[in-house]
Design an enzyme around this catalytic site. Sequence first.
Site, PDB file in Angstrom:
ATOM      1  N   GLY B  22      39.490  41.952  45.767  1.00 29.44           N
ATOM      2  CA  GLY B  22      40.191  43.109  45.207  1.00 29.44           C
ATOM      3  C   GLY B  22      40.123  43.109  43.698  1.00 29.44           C
ATOM      4  N   GLY B  23      41.259  43.386  43.072  1.00 28.47           N
ATOM      5  CA  GLY B  23      41.312  43.511  41.615  1.00 28.47           C
ATOM      6  C   GLY B  23      40.838  42.263  40.909  1.00 28.47           C
ATOM      7  N   GLY B  25      39.412  39.690  42.511  1.00 27.82           N
ATOM      8  CA  GLY B  25      38.192  39.264  43.190  1.00 27.82           C
ATOM      9  C   GLY B  25      36.916  39.853  42.592  1.00 27.82           C
ATOM     10  N   ASP B  44      37.333  38.867  52.647  1.00 27.35           N
ATOM     11  CA  ASP B  44      38.321  39.923  52.435  1.00 27.35           C
ATOM     12  C   ASP B  44      38.303  40.846  53.640  1.00 27.35           C
ATOM     13  OD1 ASP B  44      39.846  42.207  51.578  1.00 27.35           O
ATOM     14  OD2 ASP B  44      39.618  41.475  49.530  1.00 27.35           O
ATOM     15  N   CYS B 169      75.459  47.065  54.332  1.00 29.28           N
ATOM     16  CA  CYS B 169      76.441  48.059  53.935  1.00 29.28           C
ATOM     17  C   CYS B 169      76.090  48.700  52.594  1.00 29.28           C
ATOM     18  CB  CYS B 169      77.845  47.468  53.935  1.00 29.28           C
ATOM     19  SG  CYS B 169      78.066  46.205  52.702  1.00 29.28           S
TER      20      CYS B 169
END
Lengths: 323, 645
Positions: B22-23, B25, B44, B169
């Site tokens: 990716g970025g 890589g 990947d 909550c």
Amino acid sequence: MDGEELTEQETALYDRQIRVWGADAQRRLSKSHVLVHGMAGSVAEFCKNIVLAGVGSLTLVDDRPVTEGALTANFLILPDESVSNGKSLADLCRDSLKEFNPMVRVSVEKGDLLSFGEEFYDKFDVVVVSCCPLATKKLINEKCRKLSKRVAFYTVDCRDLCGEIFVDLQKYKYTKKKLDETTECELQYPSFQEAVSVPWSMLPRKVSKLYFALRVIEKFEEVEGRNPGDTYIEDLAAVLQMKKELCEAQSVSESHVPNALLERLLMGAREFPPVCAVIGGILGQEVIKAISGKGDPLKNFFFFDAMDGKGIIEDIVNPNPEK
Amino acid sequence: MASLLQYHDAIKGAKVLMVGAGGIGCELLKTLALSGFQDIHIIDMDTIEVSNLNRQFLFRQSHVGQSKAKVARDAVLRFRPHINITPYHANVKDSSFNVEFFKEYDVVLNGLDNLDARRHVNRLCLAAEVPLVESGTTGFLGQVTVHVKGKTECYECQPKPAPKTYPVCTITSTPSKFVHCIVWAKDLLFAKLFGDKNQENDLNVHANDSANASEQTQDVFERRKDEDIEQYGRRIYDHVFGYNIEVALSNEETWKNRNRPRPMYTRDILHDNSIEQNGNVVKGGPTDGLSVSAMTSLGLKNPQDVWSLVENSRIFLESLKLFFVKREKEIGSLTFDKDDQLAVEFVSAAANIRAASFGIPLHSLFEAKGIAGNIVHAVATTNAVIAGLIVIEAIKVLRKDAESYRMTYCLEHPSRKMLLMPVEPFEPNKSCCVCSDTPLTLEVNTQRSKLRDFVEKIVKAKLGMNSPIIMIGSVLLYEVGDDLDEGMIANYNANLEKMLCELPTPVTGGTMISVEDLRQEFTCNVYIKHREVFDEEKEPDGMVLFGWTQAPIEKNDNKANGNGETASNALSTELSEVQKDAEVEEISEDTEIIGKKRKLPEMPSSVKDSSNQKDVQKIDDDDEDDLVMFDHLDDANMVKKKRLQ
Ligand SMILES: [Zn+2]
């Protein structure tokens, strides 16, 4: 023009980085024009980074033909093209850079950087020079300073495990966000000539040794009439002699510039790709900051040495400019 | 590192495994190839998307949809045709990437974007005894760390933060930040209206009527037979933003120290004519799923604008209507997806209306999408810098130059003049359950917790195992695998539903449970300590794990180790802490360093143990720089210290 919105295509492509620097900065980037001289490895990295970031246009100047040395750290030149039928380094780099981002205009300008007149430089917001002799750096910097508009000027060079960036933003105003406060800041930069003329004895002792070592080699190349980067380990004795003279003239001790560092720099005259990536990345970031007016720009030298891993900012200014 | 000339031998013969294309890589593969690496393998599982193209420079528009690993390989071979790059379009957690596979490599380089895969790779590297260089970036911040078994800490020596969760909550009744409204809109309202109807959903649970609420309101969200779609949308709006707020307001106790929310009804917010205007788009037009947009049909153009309450209300009704008119088949099976425009519009509008009701500032669709989709903040420059630093560390590892290993921070603001700040790596944490044999301790009520709770909340969530085997002595209580017969599966499923103390081999105070993941080659012993009562707010799991760290994991945010290009992660917290310190430092000179040091709180001994402060002074021969480095280490420790409090 200022109110112009990003197109849908731009928003999609730049989504991740708009989340970092905002749509406003992205608009300014897309209207900026960058000039680059000298297609070294670190410059190829820088060009890739700002083309991806989406500047308006990028103009390359480098008439040199492709040599084996140019290939080592430059991924923009494909080896099958290196038998380049007359294409210059800049031509080849343009062809690759164009592919990275169709929204950026990448072009080549032929000729000698020094021969270009005012009206040429006036077209740009950012000028980056590499692979230039000392005198050329100074002259280009002065040309930029004479223009009516402010042009951001940078020099960048790498050798062995080291890299150096110089920044001149002249009088620079920007906004800075600290926690939730936004403050207006102003910086006054010295020119390249002014910065490298600061007497060494006036600089703090802690200043990166690289600053001095690179000045010695630069001076050596100027005196010997060498091309930038054309200095090798065979020149060591002469370079050490030059260092001795400089230290004497500057009245600092010779330990200011370690011999081992000079030796190392001469041994690896070539660029080291990981250092190019680091230096090209930092320079890209700085140019993006200067265009967008966001974030602290570095003032005015940056040094990286893979040997110790430090990326250091040095502020080289004359404390008493009158003298 | 020595001079340039001396690397080439180390580089040439090396076999390198990259995880992630990716970025980081893309930058890493390019820099490895340029640096002279000849044998690179890259895993990947992802395919290329448009939003990758601004930084993953090996990919083009025409590659969208193709394997990242394969396209990256082809792109790099164009400028380095004579090296070997082997791509794997696969998940690194696949069983084929086992210890034997990892043992083939001289070094593993991570450019990952998620904690789960990072842990997995860390464990395999430890088992295979292969050095790991880990990395991560967020915006302008980044870091690179080196993990060598027995020499430096492993990636998990400091526990990683669990994904941020909020008390129920806060989401259902008392939001105070925009993100609370996003979680409500995405996980409750969107899921209720468009998701699986059988899923548990707390949407209609109020502090005071949780017992009977779920039954009576079941149909409120169902569109009645022949109900006009406009009518239905308004009814939902009035119910969740009007009626439910009124119900909540009736519980005075809740609002004693809080601002009271404002109930919103369509009749007050929208004038009738504004709704009828919207009817036009529903007829005709393409019915292709993901391109349907309420924004487009209402003529709102800029996703960066913050829309008014009225505009958000119109988007809410319009997007709800579009789901029923254009995408009815998907209703009942939808899950939120950041790339689903209509889903983003609905969630963003609903969150903004709720925010308006609670007096929380409204946000643009662009911002809301980022929060809801947990979108990474990523730029090419940081990835390029980090990739360069990874290669530098990889070369040191290949040369076995342990003295010079560094973890390096890439900072946004300089700290002691440094934008790139190297720090000597920490020694292994002796109590780390991943790289040492130290058992963990689990406090749990063995009579009230099921084996399933233990598997989900501890084994999977905390220990990060994917295919666990759980044993007491030699008795198997539970396992996951492909080769189980039906009898075994039934047996294990039955065990899952049993209380710990009712298992075939009962788990009580003093029992030692052994948990193992064969794929990760990782075993861990958990010592059980029985405890009756747990604080519902502070210990929502109903069990607390000790060991591994000095404090319960829940309270411990994390240390600096990189999460790659990830939006909400440890990296950003850690680095922003370092940056805060850095800003203080900008005004300080040397004398201040000492002052600052004195001001530092005393480090708990456990933290001191995990850092080799003595060695730090050896980093540089220049004495002034030593001080600097020492100071940075203190910063890093201070960050740790903060986490431990
Ligand atoms: Zn460990």
